[in-house]
Scaffold this motif. Structure first.
Motif, short mmCIF file in Angstrom:
data_model
loop_
_atom_site.label_atom_id
_atom_site.label_comp_id
_atom_site.label_asym_id
_atom_site.label_seq_id
_atom_site.Cartn_x
_atom_site.Cartn_y
_atom_site.Cartn_z
N LEU A 1 0.85 -1.23 0.08
CA LEU A 1 0.12 -0.16 0.14
C LEU A 1 0.81 1.40 -0.01
O LEU A 1 0.47 2.21 -0.64
N GLU A 2 2.19 1.21 0.75
CA GLU A 2 2.89 2.41 0.69
C GLU A 2 3.42 2.59 -0.77
O GLU A 2 3.48 3.70 -1.23
N HIS A 3 3.90 1.44 -1.34
CA HIS A 3 4.22 1.76 -2.81
C HIS A 3 3.21 2.26 -3.63
O HIS A 3 3.38 3.24 -4.56
N ILE A 4 1.98 1.80 -3.63
CA ILE A 4 0.78 2.45 -4.22
C ILE A 4 0.73 3.60 -4.09
O ILE A 4 0.37 4.79 -4.95
N SER A 5 0.58 4.18 -2.92
CA SER A 5 0.31 5.54 -2.29
C SER A 5 1.46 6.48 -3.03
O SER A 5 1.22 7.37 -3.59
N GLY A 6 2.59 5.85 -2.89
CA GLY A 6 3.78 6.65 -3.35
C GLY A 6 3.83 7.00 -4.84
O GLY A 6 3.83 8.01 -5.35
N ASN A 7 3.48 5.88 -5.51
CA ASN A 7 3.34 6.03 -7.09
C ASN A 7 2.15 6.92 -7.40
O ASN A 7 2.41 7.79 -8.29
N ILE A 8 0.87 6.91 -6.85
CA ILE A 8 -0.04 7.79 -7.29
C ILE A 8 0.31 9.10 -6.88
O ILE A 8 0.10 10.13 -7.55
N ALA A 9 1.11 9.43 -5.73
CA ALA A 9 1.40 11.03 -5.36
C ALA A 9 2.36 11.35 -6.41
O ALA A 9 2.37 12.55 -6.43
N ASN A 10 3.15 10.49 -7.26
CA ASN A 10 4.27 10.92 -7.99
C ASN A 10 3.90 10.89 -9.24
O ASN A 10 4.60 10.79 -10.32
N SER A 11 2.71 10.59 -9.79
CA SER A 11 2.14 10.56 -10.96
C SER A 11 2.25 11.52 -11.78
O SER A 11 2.51 11.22 -13.18
N GLN A 12 2.75 12.77 -11.32
CA GLN A 12 2.83 13.87 -12.20
C GLN A 12 4.36 14.51 -11.88
O GLN A 12 4.69 15.18 -12.31
N ARG B 1 7.96 4.38 -10.96
CA ARG B 1 7.33 3.64 -9.86
C ARG B 1 7.80 2.59 -9.15
O ARG B 1 8.89 1.85 -9.97
N ILE B 2 7.52 2.04 -8.10
CA ILE B 2 8.02 1.14 -7.36
C ILE B 2 6.99 0.00 -7.28
O ILE B 2 5.92 -0.01 -6.78
N GLU B 3 7.30 -1.13 -7.71
CA GLU B 3 6.46 -2.40 -7.59
C GLU B 3 6.72 -3.29 -6.36
O GLU B 3 7.63 -3.00 -5.75
N THR B 4 5.95 -4.30 -5.95
CA THR B 4 5.95 -4.96 -4.92
C THR B 4 6.04 -6.31 -5.21
O THR B 4 5.07 -6.79 -5.95
N ASP B 5 7.14 -7.02 -4.87
CA ASP B 5 7.33 -8.45 -5.09
C ASP B 5 7.06 -9.10 -3.64
O ASP B 5 7.57 -8.70 -2.76
N GLU C 1 -2.72 1.56 -10.95
CA GLU C 1 -2.43 1.79 -9.41
C GLU C 1 -3.59 1.74 -8.58
O GLU C 1 -3.61 1.01 -7.78
N PHE C 2 -4.89 2.14 -9.15
CA PHE C 2 -6.25 1.86 -8.65
C PHE C 2 -6.54 0.52 -8.50
O PHE C 2 -7.13 -0.15 -7.52
N THR C 3 -6.06 -0.29 -9.66
CA THR C 3 -6.53 -1.77 -9.44
C THR C 3 -5.95 -2.39 -8.55
O THR C 3 -6.34 -3.45 -7.90
N LYS C 4 -4.51 -2.12 -8.46
CA LYS C 4 -3.64 -2.74 -7.45
C LYS C 4 -4.08 -2.43 -5.99
O LYS C 4 -4.20 -3.25 -4.91
N LEU C 5 -4.76 -1.37 -5.94
CA LEU C 5 -5.29 -0.71 -4.80
C LEU C 5 -6.30 -1.41 -3.94
O LEU C 5 -6.54 -1.97 -3.13
N ILE C 6 -7.19 -1.75 -5.22
CA ILE C 6 -8.66 -2.58 -4.76
C ILE C 6 -8.07 -4.18 -4.29
O ILE C 6 -8.47 -4.58 -3.48
N VAL C 7 -7.19 -4.65 -4.95
CA VAL C 7 -6.46 -6.06 -4.83
C VAL C 7 -5.91 -6.02 -3.35
O VAL C 7 -6.35 -6.99 -2.67
#
Length: 454
Positions: free
Chosen positions: A21-32, A38-42, A421-427
Motif C-alpha cells: 500500500l505504501e508503494h501504491i500511495s507513493g506511485n499515485i502521489a508521484n504520478s505527475q 514507480r516502485i512495484e511490490t514483489d 495503481e487503482f486496480t492494485k489498490l483494490i486488490v
C-alpha cells in the motif's frame, strides 16, 4: 505450528499488504513527478523446513522492485533547456554542497537521474527541479569535437562572443558561355567581351578606376555579393563581377577575369574595382582547364576596411561555364567564416544532445556534449530524494555514452499508470481485509481452546 503459526503468518500478510500500500500511495502521489519511476511490490513466500508431506504455506515477505528500465511518455516542453532521454540511460549529475567566495562547490560524486527539467541558474549552471547539476563533456570550439572523457559540471559563459576575421569564403557558380551584359549586341560579334584598350591606361589589370566604372559595369556581369568581417568585427560588403576577356569565337580560348569592388566611393582616377589577377580558362566541355580550386586574395581591403589575407575556395569543379539562356551568372555557393562580436542570448539542446549557446549575431556555438550513463542492472540502482540514483555493487559501474539519445525541449513523464495503481489498490485492500479475517478466526479458535479448561 498450529493456531499461533497461522496467527503469525496472517500478521506477515498484513505487513506485506501494508508495504504494498505504501508503494501504491507513493506511485499515485508521484504520478505527475517528472522522470519518476514507480516502485512495484514483489511477494516472497517463506516455507518452514519440514518433510514434503508436512510443509505448510508459511509466511510472506514483501520486497521492492524498481522499474528504472520502464520509460515514461516523452512530452514536448516549452523550454529549450529541458531534455529527455529517448531510450535507456540516465543523465549524469552532481550535487552542490556549498559555496566558496561566491562560487559553487560540488561534492565530486556522480549521481544519475531521468529528470530532465534543467534550467540555467544565476551562476550559469544547468540545474533541474531537484537541485541536481548537469554534467557533460566540453567541446573544442575550433574542431567542434568532444574534448576529454571525464564529465564535468556544465557552466555557461554569458560573455560576448569575440568577432572572427574572414579568412576563407567559398564561392561556386556557373558562368554563361555567352554573357548578355549591357554592352552585348547580337549583331556585333565579340561584343560580349571586355575591351581592355578602352579603359584608362589601356588595361584592366590590376585596377579599374572610378572614371571607367560605367564602362566596366556595361562590360561585365554580376557575380554576387557577400559581407566579410575585419579583425575587430567591422563588416564590409564585397561586390563581385565577372568579365569575359576572350573566346573561341574570337580565335582564342573562353577566358574570364574576376573583379571585386575595392572602393565604392572612389572618384576620378582612383581605383574602384580590382582584378583578382587569375585567368579562368574553360575548355569546350564547360570545365576549367587547368582546374582552379582556390585563389588567394592578399591584403584584402574593402572600402578602407582591412580584411587581410583571404582564401577564395572554389573546390573541385566549383566554377563552370555552361550555356545559359539568360546570359547571367548563377551563384550556387557563397559563404564565409567571419562574424562580428555577439551578445549571449539563449541556450538550447540540439538534436545531437549538445548544449548550444545562441548569440545576437546569429552564431550558434556548441559548448558541451550531454552524456548518458548506462548500467548492466539499472534496476539495482539506489534511489535518493528527487529522482536521483547512485550506483551500487549490484548495478555495476556507469557506462558513459554520447549516442545522441537526448532530445531537447522535451520531458519524460512519470511511468505511473493511475488506472493500474487503482486496480492494485483494490486488490491490496481486499487482501488486507482477508488477512484480518484470519486474525479474527485464529483469535476465536484460541478462545475456544481456552474455554475447554473451564
Amino acid at each position: 505450528m498450529g493456531i499461533y503459526g497461522a496467527l503469525a503468518t496472517a500478521v506477515t500478510g498484513l505487513q506485506a499488504q501494508s508495504f504494498a500500500l505504501e508503494h501504491i500511495s507513493g506511485n499515485i502521489a508521484n504520478s505527475q513527478t517528472t522522470g519518476y519511476k514507480r516502485i512495484e511490490t514483489d511477494f516472497v513466500d517463506l516455507i518452514p523446513d519440514a518433510p514434503s508431506k508436512r510443509q505448510i504455506a508459511g509466511a510472506v515477505l514483501a520486497q521492492s522492485r524498481a522499474t528504472n528500465d520502464v520509460q515514461g511518455d516523452i512530452t514536448v516542453a516549452d523550454r529549450n533547456t529541458y531534455m529527455a532521454i529517448n531510450g535507456s540511460g540516465f543523465f549524469v549529475v552532481e550535487k552542490k554542497i556549498g559555496t566558496n567566495d561566491g562560487n559553487a562547490v560540488f561534492g565530486g560524486t556522480d549521481f544519475y537521474t531521468r529528470r530532465g527539467d534543467f534550467d540555467v541558474d544565476k551562476e550559469g549552471y544547468l540545474v533541474n527541479g531537484s537541485s541536481a547539476y548537469l554534467k557533460g563533456l566540453p567541446i573544442d570550439s575550433k574542431t567542434g569535437n568532444v574534448a576529454g572523457s571525464v564529465p564535468e559540471v556544465i557552466k555557461l559563459d554569458n560573455s560576448f562572443l569575440p568577432s572572427q576575421r574572414t579568412a576563407v569564403f567559398n564561392y561556386q557558380l556557373n558562368l554563361p558561355q555567352l554573357p548578355k551584359n549591357a554592352g552585348y549586341d547580337p549583331v556585333n560579334p565579340n561584343s560580349e567581351l571586355i575591351d581592355a584598350t578602352a579603359y584608362n591606361g589601356g588595361s584592366i589589370d590590376p585596377n579599374i578606376v572610378a572614371d571607367d566604372n560605367a564602362l566596366f559595369l556595361a562590360d561585365s556581369i554580376a557575380g554576387g555579393a557577400i559581407t566579410v568581417y575585419a579583425e575587430n568585427g567591422a563588416p564590409a560588403n564585397v561586390q563581385l563581377r565577372w568579365a569575359k576577356t576572350d573566346s573561341y569565337a574570337n580565335g582564342g580560348s573562353d577566358t574570364w577575369n574576376l573583379f571585386y569592388q575595392f572602393d565604392g566611393d572612389a572618384a576620378g582616377t582612383n581605383p574602384q574595382w580590382k582584378n583578382v589577377g587569375t585567368d579562368y580558362v574553360f575548355g569546350t566541355n564547360g570545365s576549367l582547364s587547368p582546374t582552379i580550386s582556390s585563389v588567394n586574395l592578399t591584403g584584402l581591403v574593402i572600402d578602407g576596411i582591412t580584411i587581410g589575407d583571404v582564401s577564395l575556395l572554389h573546390g573541385s569543379n566549383g566554377v563552370t561555364q555552361f550555356a545559359d539562356a539568360n546570359g547571367t551568372a548563377e551563384v550556387t555557393k557563397l559563404s564565409q567564416n567571419g562574424f562580428p562580436a555577439g551578445e549571449f542570448v539563449s541556450v538550447e539542446v540540439n538534436s545531437e544532445g549538445r548544449i548550444v549557446a545562441n548569440y545576437s549575431n546569429g552564431k550558434k556555438v556548441e559548448l558541451a556534449q550531454v552524456v548518458t550513463a548506462n548500467f548492466n542492472s539499472e534496476n539495482q540502482l539506489r534511489r535518493h530524494d528527487g529522482g536521483v540514483y547512485s550506483a551500487t555493487s549490484e548495478s555495476g559501474d556507469a557506462i558513459l555514452d554520447i549516442d545522441g539519445k537526448v532530445t531537447g525541449a522535451a520531458l519524460e513523464s512519470s511511468n505511473t499508470d493511475i488506472s493500474e495503481e487503482f486496480t492494485k489498490l483494490i486488490v491490496t485492500q481486499q487482501a488486507y481485509a482477508a488477512g484480518t479475517r484470519i486474525v479474527s478466526s485464529a483469535d476465536e479458535m484460541l478462545q475456544e481452546a481456552l474455554n475447554m479448561v473451564r
